[in-house]
Scaffold this motif. Structure first.
Motif, PDB file in Angstrom:
ATOM      1  N   MET A  71       0.847  -1.171   0.000  1.00 32.64           N
ATOM      2  CA  MET A  71       0.000   0.000   0.000  1.00 32.64           C
ATOM      3  C   MET A  71       0.891   1.231   0.000  1.00 32.64           C
ATOM      4  SD  MET A  71      -2.891   1.093   2.736  1.00 32.64           S
ATOM      5  CE  MET A  71      -3.810  -0.352   2.331  1.00 32.64           C
ATOM      6  N   ASN A  72       0.481   2.225  -0.736  1.00 33.53           N
ATOM      7  CA  ASN A  72       1.254   3.453  -0.761  1.00 33.53           C
ATOM      8  C   ASN A  72       0.511   4.573  -0.034  1.00 33.53           C
ATOM      9  OD1 ASN A  72      -0.631   4.611  -2.547  1.00 33.53           O
ATOM     10  ND2 ASN A  72       0.441   3.767  -4.307  1.00 33.53           N
ATOM     11  N   ARG A  73       1.111   5.736  -0.039  1.00 32.84           N
ATOM     12  CA  ARG A  73       0.547   6.868   0.711  1.00 32.84           C
ATOM     13  C   ARG A  73      -0.837   7.280   0.206  1.00 32.84           C
ATOM     14  NH1 ARG A  73       5.730  10.831   1.696  1.00 32.84           N
ATOM     15  NH2 ARG A  73       6.985   9.290   2.774  1.00 32.84           N
ATOM     16  N   GLU A  74      -1.048   7.204  -1.103  1.00 36.52           N
ATOM     17  CA  GLU A  74      -2.344   7.591  -1.663  1.00 36.52           C
ATOM     18  C   GLU A  74      -3.442   6.622  -1.232  1.00 36.52           C
ATOM     19  OE1 GLU A  74       0.463   7.362  -3.791  1.00 36.52           O
ATOM     20  OE2 GLU A  74       0.812   9.493  -3.483  1.00 36.52           O
ATOM     21  N   GLU A  75      -3.087   5.353  -1.118  1.00 35.00           N
ATOM     22  CA  GLU A  75      -4.069   4.348  -0.715  1.00 35.00           C
ATOM     23  C   GLU A  75      -4.437   4.463   0.757  1.00 35.00           C
ATOM     24  OE1 GLU A  75      -3.264   0.635  -3.673  1.00 35.00           O
ATOM     25  OE2 GLU A  75      -1.759   1.015  -2.129  1.00 35.00           O
ATOM     26  N   LEU A  76      -3.611   5.145   1.526  1.00 32.32           N
ATOM     27  CA  LEU A  76      -3.900   5.343   2.938  1.00 32.32           C
ATOM     28  C   LEU A  76      -5.250   6.036   3.110  1.00 32.32           C
ATOM     29  CD1 LEU A  76      -3.007   5.283   5.930  1.00 32.32           C
ATOM     30  CD2 LEU A  76      -1.826   7.439   5.516  1.00 32.32           C
ATOM     31  N   THR A  77      -5.498   7.054   2.322  1.00 36.06           N
ATOM     32  CA  THR A  77      -6.761   7.780   2.413  1.00 36.06           C
ATOM     33  C   THR A  77      -7.940   6.896   2.067  1.00 36.06           C
ATOM     34  OG1 THR A  77      -5.623   9.830   1.831  1.00 36.06           O
ATOM     35  CG2 THR A  77      -8.003   9.822   1.603  1.00 36.06           C
ATOM     36  N   GLY A  78      -7.818   6.142   0.995  1.00 36.87           N
ATOM     37  CA  GLY A  78      -8.909   5.290   0.544  1.00 36.87           C
ATOM     38  C   GLY A  78      -9.229   4.150   1.485  1.00 36.87           C
ATOM     39  N   ASN A  79      -8.243   3.682   2.211  1.00 38.91           N
ATOM     40  CA  ASN A  79      -8.430   2.543   3.108  1.00 38.91           C
ATOM     41  C   ASN A  79      -8.372   2.936   4.583  1.00 38.91           C
ATOM     42  OD1 ASN A  79      -8.563   0.548   1.019  1.00 38.91           O
ATOM     43  ND2 ASN A  79      -6.371   0.812   0.743  1.00 38.91           N
ATOM     44  N   TRP A  80      -8.592   4.197   4.851  1.00 36.17           N
ATOM     45  CA  TRP A  80      -8.442   4.711   6.210  1.00 36.17           C
ATOM     46  C   TRP A  80      -9.294   3.965   7.226  1.00 36.17           C
ATOM     47  CZ3 TRP A  80      -4.973   7.043   8.840  1.00 36.17           C
ATOM     48  CH2 TRP A  80      -5.276   7.569  10.074  1.00 36.17           C
ATOM     49  N   ASN A  81     -10.543   3.698   6.902  1.00 36.67           N
ATOM     50  CA  ASN A  81     -11.421   3.029   7.871  1.00 36.67           C
ATOM     51  C   ASN A  81     -10.898   1.651   8.253  1.00 36.67           C
ATOM     52  OD1 ASN A  81     -13.190   5.173   8.047  1.00 36.67           O
ATOM     53  ND2 ASN A  81     -14.485   4.405   6.397  1.00 36.67           N
TER      54      ASN A  81
ATOM     55  N   LEU B 101      -7.723   0.651   8.016  1.00 38.77           N
ATOM     56  CA  LEU B 101      -6.398   0.751   8.613  1.00 38.77           C
ATOM     57  C   LEU B 101      -6.376   1.426   9.978  1.00 38.77           C
ATOM     58  CD1 LEU B 101      -4.127   1.695   5.602  1.00 38.77           C
ATOM     59  CD2 LEU B 101      -4.174  -0.435   6.867  1.00 38.77           C
ATOM     60  N   SER B 102      -7.349   2.244  10.266  1.00 44.70           N
ATOM     61  CA  SER B 102      -7.285   3.016  11.509  1.00 44.70           C
ATOM     62  C   SER B 102      -7.219   2.124  12.747  1.00 44.70           C
ATOM     63  CB  SER B 102      -8.442   4.013  11.606  1.00 44.70           C
ATOM     64  OG  SER B 102      -9.681   3.352  11.586  1.00 44.70           O
TER      65      SER B 102
ATOM     66  N   GLN C 111      -3.603  -0.100  16.999  1.00 44.28           N
ATOM     67  CA  GLN C 111      -2.931  -1.226  17.649  1.00 44.28           C
ATOM     68  C   GLN C 111      -1.425  -1.021  17.663  1.00 44.28           C
ATOM     69  OE1 GLN C 111      -4.375  -4.573  15.354  1.00 44.28           O
ATOM     70  NE2 GLN C 111      -5.711  -5.206  17.027  1.00 44.28           N
ATOM     71  N   LYS C 112      -0.875  -0.579  16.552  1.00 45.98           N
ATOM     72  CA  LYS C 112       0.578  -0.390  16.450  1.00 45.98           C
ATOM     73  C   LYS C 112       1.042   0.792  17.285  1.00 45.98           C
ATOM     74  CE  LYS C 112       4.531  -0.077  13.474  1.00 45.98           C
ATOM     75  NZ  LYS C 112       5.426  -0.675  14.437  1.00 45.98           N
ATOM     76  N   TRP C 113       0.320   1.892  17.198  1.00 46.29           N
ATOM     77  CA  TRP C 113       0.701   3.105  17.917  1.00 46.29           C
ATOM     78  C   TRP C 113      -0.383   3.415  18.952  1.00 46.29           C
ATOM     79  CZ3 TRP C 113       1.374   3.242  12.418  1.00 46.29           C
ATOM     80  CH2 TRP C 113       2.714   3.171  12.013  1.00 46.29           C
ATOM     81  N   GLY C 114      -0.338   2.686  20.037  1.00 45.53           N
ATOM     82  CA  GLY C 114      -1.365   2.761  21.073  1.00 45.53           C
ATOM     83  C   GLY C 114      -1.495   4.103  21.769  1.00 45.53           C
ATOM     84  N   LYS C 115      -0.471   4.940  21.664  1.00 43.62           N
ATOM     85  CA  LYS C 115      -0.548   6.261  22.298  1.00 43.62           C
ATOM     86  C   LYS C 115      -1.414   7.238  21.500  1.00 43.62           C
ATOM     87  CE  LYS C 115       3.928   6.124  24.643  1.00 43.62           C
ATOM     88  NZ  LYS C 115       5.247   6.785  24.773  1.00 43.62           N
TER      89      LYS C 115
ATOM     90  N   VAL D 180      -8.084  13.652  13.294  1.00 48.85           N
ATOM     91  CA  VAL D 180      -7.340  14.747  12.683  1.00 48.85           C
ATOM     92  C   VAL D 180      -6.583  14.249  11.448  1.00 48.85           C
ATOM     93  CG1 VAL D 180      -5.393  16.333  13.025  1.00 48.85           C
ATOM     94  CG2 VAL D 180      -7.140  16.125  14.786  1.00 48.85           C
ATOM     95  N   ALA D 181      -5.958  13.090  11.585  1.00 50.45           N
ATOM     96  CA  ALA D 181      -5.172  12.555  10.468  1.00 50.45           C
ATOM     97  C   ALA D 181      -6.056  12.183   9.281  1.00 50.45           C
ATOM     98  CB  ALA D 181      -4.366  11.338  10.927  1.00 50.45           C
ATOM     99  N   GLN D 182      -7.174  11.512   9.522  1.00 53.10           N
ATOM    100  CA  GLN D 182      -8.134  11.119   8.480  1.00 53.10           C
ATOM    101  C   GLN D 182      -7.494  10.700   7.161  1.00 53.10           C
ATOM    102  OE1 GLN D 182     -11.620  10.682   8.044  1.00 53.10           O
ATOM    103  NE2 GLN D 182     -11.393  10.461  10.240  1.00 53.10           N
TER     104      GLN D 182
END
Length: 65
Positions: free
Chosen positions: A1-11, A13-14, A19-23, A31-33
């Motif tokens: 997955m690349n940076r552009e796909e991050l937006t499309g798959n946000w739901n 991946l969130s 889980q990875k960044w629990g803080k 905010v990141a959306q």
């Protein structure tokens, strides 16, 4: 997955991102959306790491998902 796909798959991946960044808070994720730079900034802020390190971690995460 690349940076552009991050937006499309946000739901999908969130949850994995949280889980990875629990803080990261729900507000941080809102905010990141799917915006790569916002996500990097939030990780940098919460974990006190350099921008380059946060970018590297996010990019590695995206290549695995």
């Amino acid at each position: 997955m690349n940076r552009e796909e991050l937006t499309g798959n946000w739901n999908q991946l969130s949850g994995k991102i949280k889980q990875k960044w629990g803080k990261l808070t729900d507000d941080d994720l809102k905010v990141a959306q799917g915006n790569h730079q916002e996500l990097v900034g939030k990780i940098q802020e919460r974990y006190g790491i350099a921008k380059e390190e946060a970018e590297r971690e996010v990019d590695m995460f995206l290549t695995r998902h």
